[in-house]
Design a protein around this motif. Sequence first.
Motif, PDB file in Angstrom:
ATOM      1  N   ILE A   1       0.828  -1.199   0.000  1.00 34.63           N
ATOM      2  CA  ILE A   1       0.000   0.000   0.000  1.00 34.63           C
ATOM      3  C   ILE A   1       0.866   1.254   0.000  1.00 34.63           C
ATOM      4  O   ILE A   1       0.601   2.220  -0.726  1.00 34.63           O
ATOM      5  N   PHE A   2       1.933   1.221   0.807  1.00 38.05           N
ATOM      6  CA  PHE A   2       2.827   2.380   0.932  1.00 38.05           C
ATOM      7  C   PHE A   2       4.264   1.955   0.648  1.00 38.05           C
ATOM      8  O   PHE A   2       5.075   1.798   1.558  1.00 38.05           O
ATOM      9  N   PRO A   3       4.614   1.736  -0.612  1.00 39.25           N
ATOM     10  CA  PRO A   3       5.982   1.298  -0.937  1.00 39.25           C
ATOM     11  C   PRO A   3       7.009   2.360  -0.569  1.00 39.25           C
ATOM     12  O   PRO A   3       6.747   3.564  -0.646  1.00 39.25           O
ATOM     13  N   LEU A   4       8.173   1.908  -0.147  1.00 40.44           N
ATOM     14  CA  LEU A   4       9.242   2.813   0.259  1.00 40.44           C
ATOM     15  C   LEU A   4       9.765   3.597  -0.946  1.00 40.44           C
ATOM     16  O   LEU A   4      10.066   3.027  -1.987  1.00 40.44           O
ATOM     17  N   GLU A   5       9.897   4.906  -0.762  1.00 38.23           N
ATOM     18  CA  GLU A   5      10.382   5.783  -1.824  1.00 38.23           C
ATOM     19  C   GLU A   5      11.899   5.941  -1.713  1.00 38.23           C
ATOM     20  O   GLU A   5      12.400   6.321  -0.653  1.00 38.23           O
ATOM     21  N   LYS A   6      12.601   5.680  -2.788  1.00 36.26           N
ATOM     22  CA  LYS A   6      14.057   5.847  -2.785  1.00 36.26           C
ATOM     23  C   LYS A   6      14.442   7.293  -2.492  1.00 36.26           C
ATOM     24  O   LYS A   6      15.454   7.566  -1.834  1.00 36.26           O
ATOM     25  N   GLU A   7      13.602   8.246  -2.964  1.00 32.08           N
ATOM     26  CA  GLU A   7      13.887   9.659  -2.732  1.00 32.08           C
ATOM     27  C   GLU A   7      13.922   9.990  -1.247  1.00 32.08           C
ATOM     28  O   GLU A   7      14.660  10.884  -0.810  1.00 32.08           O
ATOM     29  N   LYS A   8      13.123   9.273  -0.449  1.00 35.00           N
ATOM     30  CA  LYS A   8      13.117   9.513   0.998  1.00 35.00           C
ATOM     31  C   LYS A   8      14.460   9.137   1.610  1.00 35.00           C
ATOM     32  O   LYS A   8      15.009   9.869   2.443  1.00 35.00           O
TER      33      LYS A   8
ATOM     34  N   GLY B   1       8.755  -1.321   9.352  1.00 32.01           N
ATOM     35  CA  GLY B   1      10.203  -1.215   9.427  1.00 32.01           C
ATOM     36  C   GLY B   1      10.949  -1.143   8.115  1.00 32.01           C
ATOM     37  O   GLY B   1      12.181  -1.248   8.103  1.00 32.01           O
ATOM     38  N   GLU B   2      10.255  -0.941   7.019  1.00 34.49           N
ATOM     39  CA  GLU B   2      10.928  -0.972   5.719  1.00 34.49           C
ATOM     40  C   GLU B   2      11.981   0.127   5.597  1.00 34.49           C
ATOM     41  O   GLU B   2      13.095  -0.105   5.125  1.00 34.49           O
TER      42      GLU B   2
ATOM     43  N   VAL C   1      15.924  12.252  14.429  1.00 37.44           N
ATOM     44  CA  VAL C   1      14.623  11.664  14.736  1.00 37.44           C
ATOM     45  C   VAL C   1      13.767  11.811  13.491  1.00 37.44           C
ATOM     46  O   VAL C   1      13.637  12.914  12.940  1.00 37.44           O
ATOM     47  N   LEU C   2      13.211  10.699  13.027  1.00 36.32           N
ATOM     48  CA  LEU C   2      12.345  10.686  11.850  1.00 36.32           C
ATOM     49  C   LEU C   2      10.916  10.415  12.291  1.00 36.32           C
ATOM     50  O   LEU C   2      10.674   9.641  13.209  1.00 36.32           O
ATOM     51  N   CYS C   3       9.969  11.046  11.602  1.00 32.93           N
ATOM     52  CA  CYS C   3       8.551  10.812  11.908  1.00 32.93           C
ATOM     53  C   CYS C   3       7.760  11.021  10.620  1.00 32.93           C
ATOM     54  O   CYS C   3       7.229  12.099  10.360  1.00 32.93           O
ATOM     55  N   PHE C   4       7.676   9.951   9.821  1.00 36.87           N
ATOM     56  CA  PHE C   4       7.046  10.040   8.513  1.00 36.87           C
ATOM     57  C   PHE C   4       5.628   9.435   8.531  1.00 36.87           C
ATOM     58  O   PHE C   4       5.135   8.988   9.564  1.00 36.87           O
ATOM     59  N   GLY C   5       4.990   9.451   7.366  1.00 35.53           N
ATOM     60  CA  GLY C   5       3.717   8.765   7.204  1.00 35.53           C
ATOM     61  C   GLY C   5       2.551   9.357   7.965  1.00 35.53           C
ATOM     62  O   GLY C   5       1.647   8.625   8.378  1.00 35.53           O
ATOM     63  N   ASN C   6       2.573  10.678   8.185  1.00 39.36           N
ATOM     64  CA  ASN C   6       1.459  11.347   8.879  1.00 39.36           C
ATOM     65  C   ASN C   6       1.289  10.844  10.310  1.00 39.36           C
ATOM     66  O   ASN C   6       0.207  10.902  10.880  1.00 39.36           O
ATOM     67  N   THR C   7       2.375  10.350  10.894  1.00 41.96           N
ATOM     68  CA  THR C   7       2.331   9.808  12.250  1.00 41.96           C
ATOM     69  C   THR C   7       2.095  10.888  13.295  1.00 41.96           C
ATOM     70  O   THR C   7       1.348  10.682  14.271  1.00 41.96           O
TER      71      THR C   7
ATOM     72  N   LYS D   1      -5.791   2.500  -3.453  1.00 42.48           N
ATOM     73  CA  LYS D   1      -4.713   1.545  -3.681  1.00 42.48           C
ATOM     74  C   LYS D   1      -5.335   0.166  -3.905  1.00 42.48           C
ATOM     75  O   LYS D   1      -6.169  -0.284  -3.124  1.00 42.48           O
ATOM     76  N   GLU D   2      -4.904  -0.492  -4.981  1.00 42.98           N
ATOM     77  CA  GLU D   2      -5.517  -1.772  -5.325  1.00 42.98           C
ATOM     78  C   GLU D   2      -4.516  -2.664  -6.042  1.00 42.98           C
ATOM     79  O   GLU D   2      -3.702  -2.205  -6.839  1.00 42.98           O
TER      80      GLU D   2
END
Length: 244
Positions: free
Chosen positions: A14-21, A43-44, A106-112, A160-161
């Motif tokens: 659903i939320f693949p890891l972005e290389k740009e990140k 944990g990706e 400290v990282l906080c991604f994904g609208n957490t 997402k499908e």
Amino acid sequence: MKIYDLIADNYERIFPLEKEKIDFIQKLIPPPAKIFDAGCATGELALALYTAGYSVYGVDLNTAMITRAEQAASLRHTQMQAAENTVEFYSEDMRSVHTQKNLSAVLCFGNTLVHLPNRDEVSAFFTSVYESLNPEGFFIFQILNYDKILAEKRVSFQIKEDMNFIFKRRYEFPPGEKVDFIIEFTDKNTEETQSDSTPLLPLQKKDLYLFLENAGFKNIRSYSDYKGTKSDLSEFATVYTAQK
């Protein structure tokens, strides 16, 4: 939270890891470095950073997500037996960052971040992040662009499908300061559809800058993507960076 139990097994699809990140993080904090990943999900990202030479401490409240992260970490550890860096996962609140010291980031991604219950807790979390960082450390986080969402009272989420599922999201705007985040997950194999919701705190840019400044951060920046494009508040989601 049941809402995230619904998608734990399919989170990476659903939320693949972005290389740009990863590239964005590496430009600010080259390895080796010690990182706290708040809301690490399965944990990706943490595992990709571990492979790149970082030590990562990942936390997420959802135990199903953390279980998947631990399983993946066990395999990665086996593949990297000679690695001097580490990766660890714990089912903890992001506010446990106060237990950490001398972090490079400290990282906080994904609208957490917007899952925190109120603005006082956000302010306290920012202070804890600041205190946990080393003298040159960075706080990097990403949330949806709530300046735009609140102004328009709508948000267009992509459906997402794949061959196994359909994942839908939407917001509702009840009275009060929070928005309701609703997801609907359909398992195509069982033809079963489940849904759940959770309230979110729609934090705007001016509030975030104020909280960061009050915590002591400097060099505060906002971007519309991980390529470093300056935010003009027309983007879907905004990336923020701040340095101790």
